[in-house]
Design an enzyme around this catalytic site. Structure first.
Site, PDB file in Angstrom:
ATOM      1  N   ASP A 180     -11.973  -6.930  -1.952  1.00 15.01           N
ATOM      2  CA  ASP A 180     -12.707  -8.189  -1.695  1.00 15.01           C
ATOM      3  C   ASP A 180     -14.124  -7.912  -1.208  1.00 15.01           C
ATOM      4  O   ASP A 180     -14.480  -6.791  -0.855  1.00 15.01           O
ATOM      5  CB  ASP A 180     -11.965  -9.040  -0.668  1.00 15.01           C
ATOM      6  CG  ASP A 180     -11.798  -8.310   0.649  1.00 15.01           C
ATOM      7  OD1 ASP A 180     -10.747  -7.694   0.847  1.00 15.01           O
ATOM      8  OD2 ASP A 180     -12.740  -8.315   1.455  1.00 15.01           O
ATOM      9  N   GLU A 215       0.813  -1.220   0.000  1.00 17.43           N
ATOM     10  CA  GLU A 215       0.000   0.000   0.000  1.00 17.43           C
ATOM     11  C   GLU A 215       0.849   1.275   0.000  1.00 17.43           C
ATOM     12  O   GLU A 215       0.306   2.368  -0.191  1.00 17.43           O
ATOM     13  CB  GLU A 215      -0.932  -0.007   1.220  1.00 17.43           C
ATOM     14  CG  GLU A 215      -1.967  -1.134   1.140  1.00 17.43           C
ATOM     15  CD  GLU A 215      -2.744  -1.341   2.440  1.00 17.43           C
ATOM     16  OE1 GLU A 215      -3.963  -1.557   2.352  1.00 17.43           O
ATOM     17  OE2 GLU A 215      -2.147  -1.289   3.526  1.00 17.43           O
ATOM     18  N   GLY A 245     -12.530  -4.234   2.306  1.00 15.02           N
ATOM     19  CA  GLY A 245     -13.608  -5.104   1.864  1.00 15.02           C
ATOM     20  C   GLY A 245     -14.866  -4.274   1.652  1.00 15.02           C
ATOM     21  O   GLY A 245     -15.097  -3.298   2.376  1.00 15.02           O
ATOM     22  N   MET A 262      -8.859  -2.204   8.639  1.00 18.04           N
ATOM     23  CA  MET A 262      -8.345  -2.497   9.975  1.00 18.04           C
ATOM     24  C   MET A 262      -7.539  -1.360  10.614  1.00 18.04           C
ATOM     25  O   MET A 262      -6.979  -1.557  11.685  1.00 18.04           O
ATOM     26  CB  MET A 262      -7.514  -3.796   9.928  1.00 18.04           C
ATOM     27  CG  MET A 262      -8.326  -4.978   9.420  1.00 18.04           C
ATOM     28  SD  MET A 262      -7.426  -6.538   9.295  1.00 18.04           S
ATOM     29  CE  MET A 262      -7.087  -6.903  11.006  1.00 18.04           C
ATOM     30  N   GLU A 263      -7.491  -0.181   9.966  1.00 20.83           N
ATOM     31  CA  GLU A 263      -6.670   0.904  10.525  1.00 20.83           C
ATOM     32  C   GLU A 263      -7.306   2.285  10.495  1.00 20.83           C
ATOM     33  O   GLU A 263      -6.987   3.139  11.341  1.00 20.83           O
ATOM     34  CB  GLU A 263      -5.326   1.004   9.755  1.00 20.83           C
ATOM     35  CG  GLU A 263      -4.446  -0.220   9.833  1.00 20.83           C
ATOM     36  CD  GLU A 263      -4.841  -1.294   8.829  1.00 20.83           C
ATOM     37  OE1 GLU A 263      -5.512  -0.968   7.831  1.00 20.83           O
ATOM     38  OE2 GLU A 263      -4.485  -2.475   9.055  1.00 20.83           O
TER      39      GLU A 263
END
Ligand code: ADE
Length: 228
Positions: free
Chosen positions: A196, A11, A77, A172-173
């Site tokens: 996803d 990333e 996602g 997640m961040e």
């Protein structure tokens, strides 16, 4: 100075590699690369996966580099049929889907102390990022992005997050960076290309599409820097 944070090398590596007049510093195991990127003063860091690493990184970046804004780039996602793989979510707000003190009377997702469920992203930066996505011919969707210390890969968890928070994407961040930025009074934005489906197909999707999605978010971020 613009602060840029991604969780994983895929990333951020292309951004850090393109920095001119580069200086690097390692703090708590995280490398901060500063210099000029696309004509802008930047500091770039790969924080690691999850909210704690993201928080460590955002706080360190703020104290040592004093960024005027922090932008989180990466993959996510999808939680909505409006966003397919390769499309891009731009956060209007961020929330922490795994924060839950509801057994003692709070609403799910409430961050106690500052008493917020939703952290507001900087409107001007977010709108410009969305415009850069669209200018590249890719679909952009603004909305709530939900973060938690889980890779979301079941239909049940996906619908819980969508229905509880009205979120459009999960990662997640982002909300940890938003939380740290907010308590420090620093504007922030979160840009996430979809890798996803966040359901039973998520693992296969992620393995196939995460690199493409990470590169897309990088390329949007560079066109944003060039537009400034
Ligand atoms: N990042 C990319 N896809 C994700 C997912 N399904 N859950 C959490 N973080 C993600």
């Amino acid at each position: 100075m613009i602060g840029i944070i991604g969780a994983m090398e895929m990333e951020t590596a292309a951004l850090a590699a393109a920095v001119e007049n580069k200086t690097t510093e390692v703090v708590s195991g995280v490398t901060y690369t500063s210099g000029l990127l696309d004509g802008q003063e930047v500091v770039i860091a790969t924080c690691g996966i999850g909210k704690v690493y993201a928080a460590i990184c955002a706080q360190t970046m703020i104290l040592r580099y004093h960024p005027t804004v922090i932008i989180n780039t990466g993959v996510a996602g999808t939680l909505t049929t409006a966003l397919g793989i390769g499309d891009v979510a731009v956060a209007s707000t961020l929330c922490q889907h795994d924060m839950d003190t509801s057994p003692i009377g709070d609403p799910i997702g409430l961050v106690s102390g500052i008493n917020k469920i939703y952290f507001e992203a900087d409107r001007e930066v977010s709108q410009k990022l969305a415009a850069c996505v669209e200018a590249s011919g890719v679909k952009a969707q603004a909305g709530c992005i939900a973060s938690g210390d889980q890779f979301v890969a079941t239909a049940e968890k996906k619908s819980f997050i969508r229905e509880t928070f009205g979120a459009i994407a999960c990662e997640m961040e982002g909300a940890a960076i938003a939380h740290v930025a907010t308590v420090n009074g620093v504007p922030f934005a979160v840009l996430r290309a979809i890798s996803d489906s966040a359901d039973g197909d998520a693992t296969m999707d992620y393995l196939s599409f995460a690199r493409m999605a990470a590169a897309r978010s990088v390329s949007v971020l560079r066109s944003y820097l060039q537009s400034l």
